[in-house]
Design a protein around this motif. Structure first.
Motif, mmCIF file in Angstrom:
data_model
loop_
_atom_site.group_PDB
_atom_site.id
_atom_site.type_symbol
_atom_site.label_atom_id
_atom_site.label_comp_id
_atom_site.label_asym_id
_atom_site.label_seq_id
_atom_site.Cartn_x
_atom_site.Cartn_y
_atom_site.Cartn_z
ATOM 1 N N ASN A 126 -67.103 -16.925 16.099
ATOM 2 C CA ASN A 126 -65.711 -16.502 15.969
ATOM 3 C C ASN A 126 -65.710 -15.037 16.372
ATOM 4 N N SER A 131 -65.519 -13.563 8.971
ATOM 5 C CA SER A 131 -65.300 -15.001 8.834
ATOM 6 C C SER A 131 -66.537 -15.708 8.286
ATOM 7 N N VAL A 319 -67.162 -23.125 14.360
ATOM 8 C CA VAL A 319 -66.238 -21.996 14.286
ATOM 9 C C VAL A 319 -65.837 -21.781 12.834
ATOM 10 N N ILE A 321 -63.667 -20.114 9.864
ATOM 11 C CA ILE A 321 -62.278 -19.662 9.720
ATOM 12 C C ILE A 321 -62.021 -19.204 8.295
ATOM 13 N N CYS A 328 -55.874 -16.905 11.470
ATOM 14 C CA CYS A 328 -55.505 -18.054 12.305
ATOM 15 C C CYS A 328 -54.955 -17.584 13.654
ATOM 16 N N MET A 331 -57.860 -16.615 15.657
ATOM 17 C CA MET A 331 -58.615 -17.765 16.136
ATOM 18 C C MET A 331 -57.913 -18.448 17.301
ATOM 19 N N TYR A 334 -59.008 -16.592 20.105
ATOM 20 C CA TYR A 334 -60.412 -16.951 20.357
ATOM 21 C C TYR A 334 -60.489 -18.243 21.157
ATOM 22 N N TYR A 365 -64.880 -27.072 12.853
ATOM 23 C CA TYR A 365 -64.290 -25.897 12.192
ATOM 24 C C TYR A 365 -64.694 -25.907 10.723
#
Length: 450
Positions: A126, A131, A319, A321, A328, A331, A334, A365
């Protein structure tokens, strides 16, 4: 213009002075808290905990240890047995051997992959800091090692946080012993020569260090130069191939052409390796494939050259989060950037090397640092599960136990439960075990173990 130059020089001078002062202070602190010759050690595990990792009873664990003739430490008035991780792994192999022809039973004890099962590479990624990439990577590596897998943790972050967690002071590691030595463009060393054993049995480390920032600088430089050299080399190869086809060519000249072709193809191969910088880590991994079951890449908080190399090498992109709206939004950026990068990588590899060099990857995720008592965070988690595919069922909970252990460079798998509020520790450890167990199940699926 002169004023601007003076101001720039003044700023640079200040940066140099500040860096020198801060670095010397941090180095002195590191020396006092964890001297270079000191070795971090892992606690021994009570019988009930050790037996749980092996999937047997404490009594059967003791009988197996006695049968092997292991010297087990006994602590306290009750002389309760405590096992080192190395002893636990010795017992694993012993029980697997005793299982004989019962392959399923043997694998339950010793889950290391067979020769027909491919190594699995996971990249935690990420480009937003905070994170919990490093926390996830290190805890996952230790969990898998505790289950009996052979694990290599590759620290791609120049800050070397994962290396620090495993008892290494990145600033004190020579260039020749760091990961950088295995991917640099001059005097590259085999990865096997730079990998270090750790105090955690079955968990090895490729050390991250500030030297990695040099690779971020030189990778585009060499890629550009190689892109300029490539057409000339291909033209030379084409010309030599045409010369081979000429009738009446002397055998002596034919041998010379074959030698020139071999040299040209070698130059082209080297040129492509420099041009396709994102394949460099994957090529380095080939040196150690036989030694491990799982490689875990802890990436820096960016989508630069190091992160791209890890993403390309990985079979599974994990990933992380943090369930906040601003995270968010980050991301989403990303993903947009990552899509553009990966489309470029795939198109370039398919064109330069062939589509057979592209392998399928999974994208997962993981929700981290989750406060499940927070209504706003719960709403974000609900949104993520409704909008994204492959959001892991389990979440890594925010916990003071994880933070407190981290403050003394420990994970929950290393820390003594007695140092924490028992309920807090148990809740955090249960969260970690569920997350890591879910990832382990994913690996088993890719190995065809069901």
């Amino acid at each position: 213009m002169a004023t601007q130059t003076l101001e720039g020089s003044s700023m640079l001078a200040q940066m140099k002075a500040d860096h020198k002062a801060l670095s010397s202070t941090l180095a002195a602190l590191a020396q006092s808290q964890f001297p270079p010759k000191a070795e971090k050690s892992l606690r021994k595990f009570p019988a009930s905990e050790a037996a749980g990792y092996l999937g047997i009873t404490a009594r059967y664990l003791a009988l197996s240890a006695d049968e092997l003739g292991l010297e087990i430490e006994k602590i306290g008035r009750g002389e309760r047995r405590h096992y080192s991780l190395q002893q636990m792994n010795q017992i694993r192999r012993f029980l697997a051997q005793k299982a004989g022809d019962d392959a399923a039973k043997a694998r339950n004890y010793d889950p290391q992959r067979n020769s027909d099962e491919d190594i699995q590479i996971i990249a935690c990624s990420n480009f937003k800091g905070g994170s919990a990439k490093t926390c996830t990577s290190v805890h996952l590596g230790q969990y898998l090692a505790l289950q009996g897998y052979r694990v290599l943790l590759v620290d791609l972050d120049p800050q070397g946080s994962a290396s620090s967690m495993l008892g290494v002071v990145p600033e004190l590691v020579p260039e020749e012993d760091s990961l950088f030595a295995a991917i640099r463009y001059a005097d590259q060393r085999p990865l096997r020569e730079v990998v270090q054993k750790t105090y955690f049995d079955n968990l090895d480390l490729a050390v991250g260090s500030p030297f990695l920032t040099e690779w971020e600088f030189f990778a585009p430089h060499y890629a550009t130069i190689s892109g300029q050299e490539e057409p000339g080399i291909r033209t030379q190869i084409a010309d030599l191939e045409e010369q081979k086809k000429k009738k009446g060519i002397a055998n002596t000249r034919l041998r010379e052409i074959e030698e020139e072709l071999a040299r040209a193809h070698a130059r082209l191969s080297e040129c492509l390796q420099r041009k396709l910088y994102f394949t460099r880590l994957q090529l380095a991994f080939e040196d150690v494939e036989a030694d491990y079951d799982v490689i875990i890449c802890d990436t820096p908080p960016s989508l630069g050259y190091l992160s791209n190399a890890a993403s390309f090498a990985a079979d599974h992109l994990l990933v992380t989060i943090h369930p906040q709206w601003i995270d968010c939004e980050s991301m989403a950026q990303y993903l947009a950037t990552s899509i553009a990068h990966n489309e470029f990588f795939e198109a370039t590899v398919a064109k330069q090397l062939g589509p057979e060099y592209l392998v399928p990857k999974s994208l997962q995720y993981l929700i981290t640092r989750h406060d499940n008592t927070s209504r706003p965070e719960t709403d974000v988690v609900t949104m993520l599960r409704s909008q994204l595919q492959n959001v892991m069922t389990n979440t890594m909970l925010r916990s003071s136990a994880i933070a407190e252990a981290g403050n003394v460079q420990q994970t929950l798998y290393e820390a003594e439960r007695s140092n924490f509020n028992g309920k807090t520790y148990d809740r955090a450890l249960d969260s970690l075990n569920k997350v890591n167990g879910e990832i382990e199940a994913l690996l088993k699926t890719y190995w065809g173990r069901g």
